[in-house]
Design a protein around this motif. Structure first.
Motif, PDB file in Angstrom:
ATOM      1  N   ILE A   8       0.893  -1.210  -0.041  1.00  0.00           N
ATOM      2  CA  ILE A   8       0.000  -0.012  -0.232  1.00  0.00           C
ATOM      3  C   ILE A   8       1.033   1.447  -0.041  1.00  0.00           C
ATOM      4  CG2 ILE A   8      -1.693   1.371   1.205  1.00  0.00           C
ATOM      5  CD1 ILE A   8      -2.690  -1.385   2.306  1.00  0.00           C
ATOM      6  N   LYS A   9       0.629   2.233  -0.895  1.00  0.00           N
ATOM      7  CA  LYS A   9       1.356   3.505  -0.890  1.00  0.00           C
ATOM      8  C   LYS A   9       0.893   4.248   0.105  1.00  0.00           C
ATOM      9  CE  LYS A   9       0.810   5.117  -5.329  1.00  0.00           C
ATOM     10  NZ  LYS A   9       1.195   6.063  -6.415  1.00  0.00           N
ATOM     11  N   VAL A  10       1.874   4.849   0.974  1.00  0.00           N
ATOM     12  CA  VAL A  10       1.493   6.017   1.950  1.00  0.00           C
ATOM     13  C   VAL A  10       2.076   7.185   1.702  1.00  0.00           C
ATOM     14  CG1 VAL A  10       1.141   4.053   3.839  1.00  0.00           C
ATOM     15  CG2 VAL A  10       3.357   5.158   3.487  1.00  0.00           C
ATOM     16  N   ARG A  11       1.384   8.166   2.360  1.00  0.00           N
ATOM     17  CA  ARG A  11       2.038   9.448   2.273  1.00  0.00           C
ATOM     18  C   ARG A  11       2.890   9.891   3.281  1.00  0.00           C
ATOM     19  NH1 ARG A  11      -3.404  12.854   1.279  1.00  0.00           N
ATOM     20  NH2 ARG A  11      -4.094  12.113  -0.868  1.00  0.00           N
ATOM     21  N   THR A  12       3.679  10.638   3.318  1.00  0.00           N
ATOM     22  CA  THR A  12       4.454  11.475   4.464  1.00  0.00           C
ATOM     23  C   THR A  12       4.239  13.091   4.217  1.00  0.00           C
ATOM     24  OG1 THR A  12       6.612  10.924   3.296  1.00  0.00           O
ATOM     25  CG2 THR A  12       6.245   9.455   5.139  1.00  0.00           C
ATOM     26  N   GLY A  13       4.251  13.599   5.307  1.00  0.00           N
ATOM     27  CA  GLY A  13       4.088  14.970   5.480  1.00  0.00           C
ATOM     28  C   GLY A  13       5.387  15.734   5.901  1.00  0.00           C
ATOM     29  N   THR A  14       4.911  16.908   6.208  1.00  0.00           N
ATOM     30  CA  THR A  14       6.127  17.882   6.677  1.00  0.00           C
ATOM     31  C   THR A  14       6.079  18.259   8.087  1.00  0.00           C
ATOM     32  OG1 THR A  14       4.797  19.848   6.180  1.00  0.00           O
ATOM     33  CG2 THR A  14       6.197  18.759   4.338  1.00  0.00           C
ATOM     34  N   ASN A  15       6.970  18.848   8.716  1.00  0.00           N
ATOM     35  CA  ASN A  15       6.909  19.614  10.105  1.00  0.00           C
ATOM     36  C   ASN A  15       5.436  20.415  10.125  1.00  0.00           C
ATOM     37  OD1 ASN A  15       8.721  18.338  11.769  1.00  0.00           O
ATOM     38  ND2 ASN A  15      10.204  19.551  10.330  1.00  0.00           N
ATOM     39  N   SER A  16       5.028  20.821  10.892  1.00  0.00           N
ATOM     40  CA  SER A  16       3.884  21.733  10.858  1.00  0.00           C
ATOM     41  C   SER A  16       3.861  22.735  11.960  1.00  0.00           C
ATOM     42  CB  SER A  16       2.383  21.006  11.113  1.00  0.00           C
ATOM     43  OG  SER A  16       2.016  20.899  12.437  1.00  0.00           O
ATOM     44  N   ARG A  17       3.417  23.954  11.765  1.00  0.00           N
ATOM     45  CA  ARG A  17       3.058  25.075  12.712  1.00  0.00           C
ATOM     46  C   ARG A  17       2.031  25.992  12.337  1.00  0.00           C
ATOM     47  NH1 ARG A  17       7.215  30.044  12.303  1.00  0.00           N
ATOM     48  NH2 ARG A  17       5.802  30.703  13.822  1.00  0.00           N
ATOM     49  N   ILE A  18       1.788  26.920  13.339  1.00  0.00           N
ATOM     50  CA  ILE A  18       0.530  27.708  13.682  1.00  0.00           C
ATOM     51  C   ILE A  18       1.082  28.805  12.402  1.00  0.00           C
ATOM     52  CG2 ILE A  18      -1.092  29.223  14.475  1.00  0.00           C
ATOM     53  CD1 ILE A  18      -0.887  27.477  17.150  1.00  0.00           C
ATOM     54  N   LEU A  19       0.262  29.200  11.370  1.00  0.00           N
ATOM     55  CA  LEU A  19       0.853  30.016  10.443  1.00  0.00           C
ATOM     56  C   LEU A  19      -0.076  31.484  10.817  1.00  0.00           C
ATOM     57  CD1 LEU A  19       0.749  28.064   7.353  1.00  0.00           C
ATOM     58  CD2 LEU A  19       2.696  28.657   8.384  1.00  0.00           C
ATOM     59  N   GLY A  20      -1.044  31.459  11.313  1.00  0.00           N
ATOM     60  CA  GLY A  20      -1.747  32.569  11.633  1.00  0.00           C
ATOM     61  C   GLY A  20      -2.987  32.442  12.589  1.00  0.00           C
ATOM     62  N   VAL A  21      -3.177  33.332  13.389  1.00  0.00           N
ATOM     63  CA  VAL A  21      -4.668  33.316  14.281  1.00  0.00           C
ATOM     64  C   VAL A  21      -5.383  34.304  13.954  1.00  0.00           C
ATOM     65  CG1 VAL A  21      -3.064  34.439  16.438  1.00  0.00           C
ATOM     66  CG2 VAL A  21      -5.179  32.882  16.733  1.00  0.00           C
ATOM     67  N   GLY A  22      -6.605  34.071  14.036  1.00  0.00           N
ATOM     68  CA  GLY A  22      -7.603  35.123  14.104  1.00  0.00           C
ATOM     69  C   GLY A  22      -8.873  34.811  15.255  1.00  0.00           C
ATOM     70  N   ALA A  23      -9.587  35.997  15.494  1.00  0.00           N
ATOM     71  CA  ALA A  23     -10.464  35.737  16.364  1.00  0.00           C
ATOM     72  C   ALA A  23     -11.666  36.894  16.162  1.00  0.00           C
ATOM     73  CB  ALA A  23     -10.020  36.140  17.800  1.00  0.00           C
ATOM     74  N   TYR A  24     -12.884  36.574  16.835  1.00  0.00           N
ATOM     75  CA  TYR A  24     -14.025  37.380  16.586  1.00  0.00           C
ATOM     76  C   TYR A  24     -14.740  37.417  17.574  1.00  0.00           C
ATOM     77  CZ  TYR A  24     -18.450  39.370  15.599  1.00  0.00           C
ATOM     78  OH  TYR A  24     -19.549  40.124  15.577  1.00  0.00           O
ATOM     79  N   GLN A  25     -15.108  38.601  18.399  1.00  0.00           N
ATOM     80  CA  GLN A  25     -16.026  38.709  19.523  1.00  0.00           C
ATOM     81  C   GLN A  25     -17.132  39.596  19.236  1.00  0.00           C
ATOM     82  OE1 GLN A  25     -12.341  39.472  22.108  1.00  0.00           O
ATOM     83  NE2 GLN A  25     -13.610  38.115  23.567  1.00  0.00           N
ATOM     84  N   PRO A  26     -18.214  39.156  19.524  1.00  0.00           N
ATOM     85  CA  PRO A  26     -19.465  39.893  19.289  1.00  0.00           C
ATOM     86  C   PRO A  26     -19.338  41.542  19.937  1.00  0.00           C
ATOM     87  CG  PRO A  26     -20.248  38.081  20.048  1.00  0.00           C
ATOM     88  CD  PRO A  26     -18.523  38.105  20.455  1.00  0.00           C
ATOM     89  N   GLU A  27     -19.965  42.353  19.142  1.00  0.00           N
ATOM     90  CA  GLU A  27     -20.110  43.962  19.806  1.00  0.00           C
ATOM     91  C   GLU A  27     -20.354  44.172  21.083  1.00  0.00           C
ATOM     92  OE1 GLU A  27     -21.278  46.110  16.362  1.00  0.00           O
ATOM     93  OE2 GLU A  27     -21.810  47.516  17.726  1.00  0.00           O
ATOM     94  N   ARG A  28     -21.441  43.430  21.437  1.00  0.00           N
ATOM     95  CA  ARG A  28     -22.083  43.787  22.825  1.00  0.00           C
ATOM     96  C   ARG A  28     -21.326  43.284  23.930  1.00  0.00           C
ATOM     97  NH1 ARG A  28     -26.351  43.165  26.396  1.00  0.00           N
ATOM     98  NH2 ARG A  28     -27.247  41.207  26.049  1.00  0.00           N
ATOM     99  N   PRO A 181       2.524  23.723   6.572  1.00  0.00           N
ATOM    100  CA  PRO A 181       4.023  23.128   6.615  1.00  0.00           C
ATOM    101  C   PRO A 181       4.832  24.173   7.255  1.00  0.00           C
ATOM    102  CG  PRO A 181       3.107  23.239   4.242  1.00  0.00           C
ATOM    103  CD  PRO A 181       1.993  23.937   5.350  1.00  0.00           C
ATOM    104  N   SER A 182       6.126  23.595   7.756  1.00  0.00           N
ATOM    105  CA  SER A 182       7.210  24.143   8.346  1.00  0.00           C
ATOM    106  C   SER A 182       8.416  23.601   8.229  1.00  0.00           C
ATOM    107  CB  SER A 182       6.696  24.314   9.890  1.00  0.00           C
ATOM    108  OG  SER A 182       7.755  24.818  10.729  1.00  0.00           O
ATOM    109  N   ASP A 183       9.514  24.303   8.253  1.00  0.00           N
ATOM    110  CA  ASP A 183      10.971  23.613   8.214  1.00  0.00           C
ATOM    111  C   ASP A 183      11.308  22.997   9.324  1.00  0.00           C
ATOM    112  OD1 ASP A 183      11.098  24.831   5.688  1.00  0.00           O
ATOM    113  OD2 ASP A 183      11.981  26.740   6.429  1.00  0.00           O
ATOM    114  N   GLU A 184      10.762  23.699  10.736  1.00  0.00           N
ATOM    115  CA  GLU A 184      11.023  22.936  11.843  1.00  0.00           C
ATOM    116  C   GLU A 184       9.607  22.644  12.475  1.00  0.00           C
ATOM    117  OE1 GLU A 184      14.071  22.933  13.369  1.00  0.00           O
ATOM    118  OE2 GLU A 184      15.141  24.002  11.615  1.00  0.00           O
ATOM    119  N   PRO A 185       9.915  21.500  13.448  1.00  0.00           N
ATOM    120  CA  PRO A 185       8.712  21.309  14.325  1.00  0.00           C
ATOM    121  C   PRO A 185       7.989  22.414  14.986  1.00  0.00           C
ATOM    122  CG  PRO A 185      10.486  19.605  14.815  1.00  0.00           C
ATOM    123  CD  PRO A 185      10.979  20.810  13.997  1.00  0.00           C
ATOM    124  N   GLY A 186       6.733  22.784  14.753  1.00  0.00           N
ATOM    125  CA  GLY A 186       6.355  24.000  15.554  1.00  0.00           C
ATOM    126  C   GLY A 186       5.238  23.621  16.333  1.00  0.00           C
TER     127      GLY A 186
END
Ligand code: UT7
Length: 340
Positions: A8-28, A181-186
């Motif tokens: 069976i062929k399998v895939r291998t991936g890369t190191n990963s990391r958080i590339l960006g964060v976002g948030a939303y909070q209601p106005e009230r 994806p990331s070069d280093e483990p993130g």
């Protein structure tokens, strides 16, 4: 001729990391003075016992999907990743009021990539950290390249405003990260688990209290909890889980830049930091003051707020830990996203 049993062929991936964060909070913004109108409490008691000063409540016509969409758009923009590049979306929530189709599929349609893999998870207040763990494994295994993880809650829809044990705690909002994806483990190993013997410590079930006070149908679920049980469990077990998370990542407390735990009670946060002997130099997220407890959304909302307040933390190491109904928990050490 015998059939091959392997090959069976399998895939291998890369190191990963958080590339960006976002948030939303209601106005009230809802101050303690408004919440205590229906419970025998005081602004002073709530501040002292939980750290909460204000929280956000969504508008009646503002949905879980509206909030998730806003947080995701900000995370994508900050990560400089387009929605077309996202191949998997994990949405953590306990307040999307439909079983199927999932909130995640509605979200990908709104965000303009209706072909991505998409699913919801329920790990209550640990949902976001469960999602980060899975996203990390997907990228590392080659299952996905870019994963959007969003925690979102409209807990005001499930609050009994007359319940002295919850009415002042829970709130609304959304937070999201892009993991890729990331070069280093993130992202370090996820330490997770449950204590299912305490399943009755936090419940979302029809509330007879709300019924008595005239909830329209009487069967609409409300969140309830055994506050002290959860408090003791969190203080005792979550600092240990935090230390195991650090150890698994090979990171010592003095190498940490930030501690971003689930925002349930500022006394739990302080006690965990003390138990883990985090040095003064570690910046601690205490976003609960102005956000309340937003369950699956609390860790990414706190992360986004912390990076706005302390831009020098971009790229630093943070310990994340979420815990809640189940009881369940998950934590990991992550490298915070780079400055957008
Ligand atoms: O995200 C899910 C995870 N959830 C959590 O982590 C929640 C963890 N638990 C907590 O944060 C705390 O248990 C609460 C904030 C919910 C409650 O605080 P506590 O310090 O555990 O209060 P308690 O239930 O031990 O009650 C202490 C006192 C009692 O009065 P007496 O007997 O000492 O005179 C209560 O009657 O505080 C009183 N009390 C209140 N007073 C004003 C209880 N609830 C209230 C209230 N306002 N809402």
């Amino acid at each position: 001729m015998t059939k091959p049993r392997t090959g069976i062929k399998v895939r291998t991936g890369t190191n990963s990391r958080i590339l960006g964060v976002g948030a939303y909070q209601p106005e009230r913004i809802v101050p303690n003075s408004e919440v205590i109108e229906k419970i025998d409490s005081s602004d002073e008691w709530i501040r002292q016992r939980t750290g909460i000063e204000t929280r956000h409540f969504a508008a009646a016509d503002e949905s879980v999907l509206d909030m998730a969409e806003a947080a995701c758009r900000q995370a994508l923009m900050r990560a400089k990743v387009s929605m077309e590049q996202i191949d998997t979306v994990i949405l953590a929530s306990i307040t999307y009021p439909f079983q199927a189709p999932s909130a995640a599929t509605a979200l990908i349609a709104r965000l303009g990539n209706p072909k991505a893999a998409a699913f919801d998870i329920n790990a209550a207040c640990a949902g976001f950290c469960y999602g980060v763990g899975m996203a990390n494994d997907f990228v590392r295994a080659g299952t996905s390249q870019h994963v959007l993880v969003v925690g979102v809650e409209k807990l005001s829809d499930f609050l009994d405003p007359y319940d002295r044990g919850t009415a002042f705690i829970f709130a609304d909002g959304a937070g999201a990260v892009v993991i890729g994806p990331s070069d280093e483990p993130g992202i370090g190993p996820t330490i997770w688990g449950a204590d299912a013997d305490s399943r009755d410590a936090i419940l979302m079930e029809p509330s007879w209290n709300a019924f008595r006070h005239g909830a329209p149908e009487g069967v609409w679920p409300n969140i309830s909890q055994k506050g002290q049980t959860v408090f003791r469990w969190a203080v005792f077990s979550m600092s240990k889980a935090g230390l195991r998370t650090l150890e698994a990542a090979g990171v010592t407390p003095d190498q940490l830049d930030a501690f971003i735990p689930h925002q349930a009670n500022v006394r739990i946060i302080e006690s965990m930091a003390r138990e883990m002997k985090l040095p003064e130099s570690v910046v601690i997220a205490r976003d609960i003051r102005t956000s309340g407890n937003t369950s699956a959304a609390s860790v990414p909302i706190a992360m986004s707020a912390l990076l706005t307040e302390h831009p020098e933390l971009h790229g630093g190491l943070a310990l994340l830990i979420g815990y809640g109904a189940g009881l369940v928990y998950a934590g990991q050490v992550v490298q915070l996203p780079p400055k957008p």
